[in-house]
Motif scaffolding. Sequence first.
Motif, PDB file in Angstrom:
ATOM      1  N   PRO A  75       0.835  -1.205   0.000  1.00  0.00           N
ATOM      2  CA  PRO A  75       0.000   0.000   0.000  1.00  0.00           C
ATOM      3  C   PRO A  75       0.874   1.262   0.000  1.00  0.00           C
ATOM      4  O   PRO A  75       1.911   1.321   0.660  1.00  0.00           O
ATOM      5  CB  PRO A  75      -0.825  -0.117   1.280  1.00  0.00           C
ATOM      6  CG  PRO A  75      -0.868  -1.592   1.553  1.00  0.00           C
ATOM      7  CD  PRO A  75       0.448  -2.135   1.088  1.00  0.00           C
ATOM      8  N   LEU A  76       0.429   2.253  -0.724  1.00  0.00           N
ATOM      9  CA  LEU A  76       1.206   3.480  -0.857  1.00  0.00           C
ATOM     10  C   LEU A  76       1.211   4.258   0.453  1.00  0.00           C
ATOM     11  O   LEU A  76       0.166   4.493   1.062  1.00  0.00           O
ATOM     12  CB  LEU A  76       0.613   4.345  -1.984  1.00  0.00           C
ATOM     13  CG  LEU A  76       1.402   5.610  -2.333  1.00  0.00           C
ATOM     14  CD1 LEU A  76       2.776   5.246  -2.901  1.00  0.00           C
ATOM     15  CD2 LEU A  76       0.631   6.457  -3.343  1.00  0.00           C
ATOM     16  N   THR A  82       6.657   8.694  -1.348  1.00  0.00           N
ATOM     17  CA  THR A  82       6.544   9.804  -2.294  1.00  0.00           C
ATOM     18  C   THR A  82       7.644  10.833  -2.067  1.00  0.00           C
ATOM     19  O   THR A  82       8.270  10.870  -1.005  1.00  0.00           O
ATOM     20  CB  THR A  82       5.177  10.491  -2.172  1.00  0.00           C
ATOM     21  OG1 THR A  82       5.051  11.080  -0.880  1.00  0.00           O
ATOM     22  CG2 THR A  82       4.058   9.477  -2.392  1.00  0.00           C
ATOM     23  N   LYS A  83       7.866  11.642  -3.060  1.00  0.00           N
ATOM     24  CA  LYS A  83       8.937  12.635  -3.003  1.00  0.00           C
ATOM     25  C   LYS A  83       8.509  13.831  -2.143  1.00  0.00           C
ATOM     26  O   LYS A  83       7.353  14.264  -2.199  1.00  0.00           O
ATOM     27  CB  LYS A  83       9.280  13.115  -4.410  1.00  0.00           C
ATOM     28  CG  LYS A  83       9.877  12.018  -5.288  1.00  0.00           C
ATOM     29  CD  LYS A  83      10.150  12.503  -6.708  1.00  0.00           C
ATOM     30  CE  LYS A  83      10.774  11.395  -7.539  1.00  0.00           C
ATOM     31  NZ  LYS A  83      10.988  11.774  -8.954  1.00  0.00           N
ATOM     32  N   PRO A  84       9.451  14.374  -1.396  1.00  0.00           N
ATOM     33  CA  PRO A  84       9.101  15.541  -0.569  1.00  0.00           C
ATOM     34  C   PRO A  84       8.835  16.801  -1.395  1.00  0.00           C
ATOM     35  O   PRO A  84       8.113  17.685  -0.955  1.00  0.00           O
ATOM     36  CB  PRO A  84      10.339  15.724   0.321  1.00  0.00           C
ATOM     37  CG  PRO A  84      11.459  15.071  -0.423  1.00  0.00           C
ATOM     38  CD  PRO A  84      10.839  13.930  -1.167  1.00  0.00           C
ATOM     39  N   ARG A  85       9.437  16.868  -2.579  1.00  0.00           N
ATOM     40  CA  ARG A  85       9.206  17.999  -3.493  1.00  0.00           C
ATOM     41  C   ARG A  85       8.671  17.421  -4.796  1.00  0.00           C
ATOM     42  O   ARG A  85       9.366  16.672  -5.479  1.00  0.00           O
ATOM     43  CB  ARG A  85      10.495  18.779  -3.748  1.00  0.00           C
ATOM     44  CG  ARG A  85      11.057  19.443  -2.525  1.00  0.00           C
ATOM     45  CD  ARG A  85      12.474  19.969  -2.766  1.00  0.00           C
ATOM     46  NE  ARG A  85      12.518  21.032  -3.758  1.00  0.00           N
ATOM     47  CZ  ARG A  85      13.129  20.921  -4.924  1.00  0.00           C
ATOM     48  NH1 ARG A  85      13.756  19.802  -5.267  1.00  0.00           N
ATOM     49  NH2 ARG A  85      13.141  21.949  -5.775  1.00  0.00           N
ATOM     50  N   LEU A  86       7.448  17.768  -5.141  1.00  0.00           N
ATOM     51  CA  LEU A  86       6.814  17.211  -6.323  1.00  0.00           C
ATOM     52  C   LEU A  86       6.983  18.190  -7.487  1.00  0.00           C
ATOM     53  O   LEU A  86       6.454  19.301  -7.470  1.00  0.00           O
ATOM     54  CB  LEU A  86       5.334  16.940  -6.054  1.00  0.00           C
ATOM     55  CG  LEU A  86       5.060  15.911  -4.954  1.00  0.00           C
ATOM     56  CD1 LEU A  86       3.566  15.792  -4.690  1.00  0.00           C
ATOM     57  CD2 LEU A  86       5.647  14.555  -5.324  1.00  0.00           C
ATOM     58  N   SER A 106      -0.470  18.417  -5.295  1.00  0.00           N
ATOM     59  CA  SER A 106       0.885  18.331  -4.759  1.00  0.00           C
ATOM     60  C   SER A 106       0.952  18.156  -3.249  1.00  0.00           C
ATOM     61  O   SER A 106       1.978  17.710  -2.736  1.00  0.00           O
ATOM     62  CB  SER A 106       1.680  19.588  -5.150  1.00  0.00           C
ATOM     63  OG  SER A 106       1.021  20.746  -4.710  1.00  0.00           O
ATOM     64  N   ASP A 107      -0.085  18.481  -2.539  1.00  0.00           N
ATOM     65  CA  ASP A 107      -0.068  18.332  -1.084  1.00  0.00           C
ATOM     66  C   ASP A 107      -0.627  16.956  -0.724  1.00  0.00           C
ATOM     67  O   ASP A 107      -1.833  16.773  -0.561  1.00  0.00           O
ATOM     68  CB  ASP A 107      -0.888  19.443  -0.424  1.00  0.00           C
ATOM     69  CG  ASP A 107      -0.842  19.354   1.100  1.00  0.00           C
ATOM     70  OD1 ASP A 107      -0.086  18.496   1.623  1.00  0.00           O
ATOM     71  OD2 ASP A 107      -1.558  20.141   1.754  1.00  0.00           O
ATOM     72  N   LEU A 108       0.272  15.998  -0.599  1.00  0.00           N
ATOM     73  CA  LEU A 108      -0.175  14.625  -0.333  1.00  0.00           C
ATOM     74  C   LEU A 108      -0.547  14.406   1.124  1.00  0.00           C
ATOM     75  O   LEU A 108      -1.029  13.324   1.492  1.00  0.00           O
ATOM     76  CB  LEU A 108       0.905  13.636  -0.761  1.00  0.00           C
ATOM     77  CG  LEU A 108       1.195  13.623  -2.269  1.00  0.00           C
ATOM     78  CD1 LEU A 108       2.279  12.604  -2.599  1.00  0.00           C
ATOM     79  CD2 LEU A 108      -0.070  13.333  -3.066  1.00  0.00           C
ATOM     80  N   THR A 109      -0.347  15.395   1.974  1.00  0.00           N
ATOM     81  CA  THR A 109      -0.826  15.295   3.357  1.00  0.00           C
ATOM     82  C   THR A 109      -2.286  15.732   3.461  1.00  0.00           C
ATOM     83  O   THR A 109      -2.926  15.509   4.492  1.00  0.00           O
ATOM     84  CB  THR A 109       0.027  16.166   4.292  1.00  0.00           C
ATOM     85  OG1 THR A 109      -0.134  17.557   3.942  1.00  0.00           O
ATOM     86  CG2 THR A 109       1.507  15.794   4.187  1.00  0.00           C
ATOM     87  N   HIS A 110      -2.802  16.345   2.416  1.00  0.00           N
ATOM     88  CA  HIS A 110      -4.198  16.772   2.409  1.00  0.00           C
ATOM     89  C   HIS A 110      -5.092  15.533   2.427  1.00  0.00           C
ATOM     90  O   HIS A 110      -4.828  14.556   1.713  1.00  0.00           O
ATOM     91  CB  HIS A 110      -4.462  17.610   1.164  1.00  0.00           C
ATOM     92  CG  HIS A 110      -5.814  18.248   1.127  1.00  0.00           C
ATOM     93  ND1 HIS A 110      -6.967  17.554   0.762  1.00  0.00           N
ATOM     94  CD2 HIS A 110      -6.218  19.516   1.431  1.00  0.00           C
ATOM     95  CE1 HIS A 110      -7.998  18.369   0.817  1.00  0.00           C
ATOM     96  NE2 HIS A 110      -7.580  19.560   1.219  1.00  0.00           N
TER      97      HIS A 110
END
Length: 793
Positions: A48-49, A54-58, A319-323
Amino acid sequence: MNEPLSEVPSVAPLSETELALFNRWWHAANYLSVGQIYLMANPLLREPLQLEHTKPRLLGHWGTTPGLNFLWLHLNRIIRARETSVLFIAGPGHGAPGLIASTYLEGTYSEYFPEVSQDLDGLGRLMKQFSFPGGIPSHAAATTPGSIHEGGELGYSLSHAYGAAFDNPDLVVACVIGDGEAETGPLATSWHSNKFVDPATDGAVLPILHLNGYKIANPTILARIAPRELAALLRGYGYDPIFVEGHDPDPMHQKMAAAMDLAFDRIAAIQKAAREDGKTERPAWPMIVLRSPKGWTGPKEIDGLRTEGYWRSHQVPFSDLTHPGHLQALETWLRSYRPDDLFDESGRLFPEIAALAPSGTLRMSANPHANGGQLKRPLRLPDIADYAVAVTSPGHETGESTRVMGEWLRDVMKLNLEARNFRVLSPDENNSNRLNAVLDVTNRAWNAETFDYDDHLARDGHVMEILSEHTCQGWLEGYLLTGRHGFLSCYEAFIHIVDSMVNQHAKWLKTAAEVPWRRSIASLNYLLTSHVWRQDHNGFSHQDPGFIDHVINKKAEFVRVYLPPDANTLLWTTAHCLQSWDRINVIVAGKQPEPQWLGLDDAIRHCEAGIGIWEWASNDKGGTPDVVMACAGDVPTLETLAAVKLLREHAPDLKVRVINVVDLMTLDSPSQHPHGLDDASFDALFTLDRPVIFAFHGYPQLIHKLIYRRANARNFHVHGFREEGSTTTPFDMVVRNHLDRFHLVSNVIDRVPGLATRAAYAKQAIRDKLVDHSRYIAEHGRDLPEIEAWRWS
């Protein structure tokens, strides 16, 4: 407004089996593209992802990428079916995720970069390196197999494509043009390159206009005009457009396969008509217009906002994968491509998908034209001794230096015409720049309407002229990057038009030098003439010597600037530049009649060193000079020698050393430029403490920038262009900028200790002569007779 316009036959070239395989390849390319933008671990989602995968800077651009992947796949089908050599040029900016993905799927990327292997570890490296510190850029670059096109700046793809096609009869260059890119001036002009193609001896360019509708945050113009208006525009440019439009993948694959068949059939028919049937009229070359959604196959919406088919998919769709929900949306998007149906347990592409790629050098990623140094052949060059100007004594003879150069270039062309690997280019200035002689052995390339009174126009000409510096530069870059040679002349003030293109080429050269498999290419050679000091008839708008300032800011290994003062030094310099590799060579030389200083033997010795004392003009031998008179450039050399002659009249005891500089980079420190003189040699020439009055072709600050590390730098007093100009006489131009002989002498009097009191009468005479000059030109419109008739000997 959205009325469809299509000429694609209603056929289905792909079988159901082929269609399924095409979708799997396209899914694989799209999956790898998304993975490069987002992932740094877990490349096939075998778990699972998680956020740490993921990259810290997209960074990156998704919107154009699926269209590029789609087109690469369909060109591969054509290559396999027809065994056609195709070079792929990606005009849309930052389309590297797709290009890298496709070259990886073909296996070429792993051949060039073995650490990026065809397995799970290699997939991980492929994804992590993209837009990552120490990795690869988000646009096509010298690190991209199969590419000759630096994708960092928009507008140059189509001119590069035509440059690659000239004299490459078996090559088809597929050039994808982004609809944002199509709004740039250079691209808009380069559509006219089809008027310079000879279908009998050149290759073909297949432009593919990719209409996905949006730039970063705005619609694109060509996507928002009526289809029939767009078709009329493209037909007006001389193309026969084939439209492929839609969203649903299966019908789009069938349409594109049919469109590619039709385009390549038309290309083959045009070339056969010219090569076998002798047909001479200009054809309407095919092109393809692909209208597909921006960010095709990506998320339809993110946070309730339109994404696919809109500008939000241009770069990173979210780009905000914490959202909340974004990480899950990314995983859903990636899994929609069904990676387990694409790559086996070890991470290798399933063989039935891999079989869609051509083999060997038919792969676009391995096409030898994309690594032109593999194909390069040295030019055959005539002996410059056969063209040398006889100089009985310095300054006695006069001549037009670039006209002499033109006679030599004529025979360079003649010796290499059969090999078809040399072209001379100019923005409508070849004859103005005195290179007329080249037309004795070839014509101007031209495949538009011709009248019986036209001058030297022919389809197979090797002199290229169009009133667009951008297009000339783009053609030449494409020609060089595919293994050939060329020479570009331009008015000095207007070469600035291609400043940013030079930036991109310089960066390409630097990057290519760091890539082990990239081979050297012929140098980009400029002649800048009609220069600042002899633009009296055109005036201030044509007076700017600053291109050399721009060039020397590039990486030192790749740039050279030469200021030959006469015809024989110009001959040596031109021959030297045409034999060099991986350089940007700038030669500045006037085209007007001027004194000839050095016989060929002396010119060769002087140019080999790049800098030296002119003993015949100096009187300090055996001692230390009171003043060093230095010069770089033809007019500064003339004024320096005239100043020295005045000094001999007014201060005969003054010890003067004359130094002429041909290779400007000799002034730089050897720690900064490979041609820089070592400190001991520099100090021996310029002394440690004597005044140096330096007459320079360009802006004075440039000399100070080059010599500031030197021991005697504080004593350099540079005369050059001070941004003063007008429509005036040649001598008044140098007077206005204090480069003239009188201002030089005045500066010597001011700088040599004790000379001012001894030479007070000389300084007054100089002041009076400048007054006489101003009055004379105001009354007669020409320079004083003594100025026009001046000779050294």
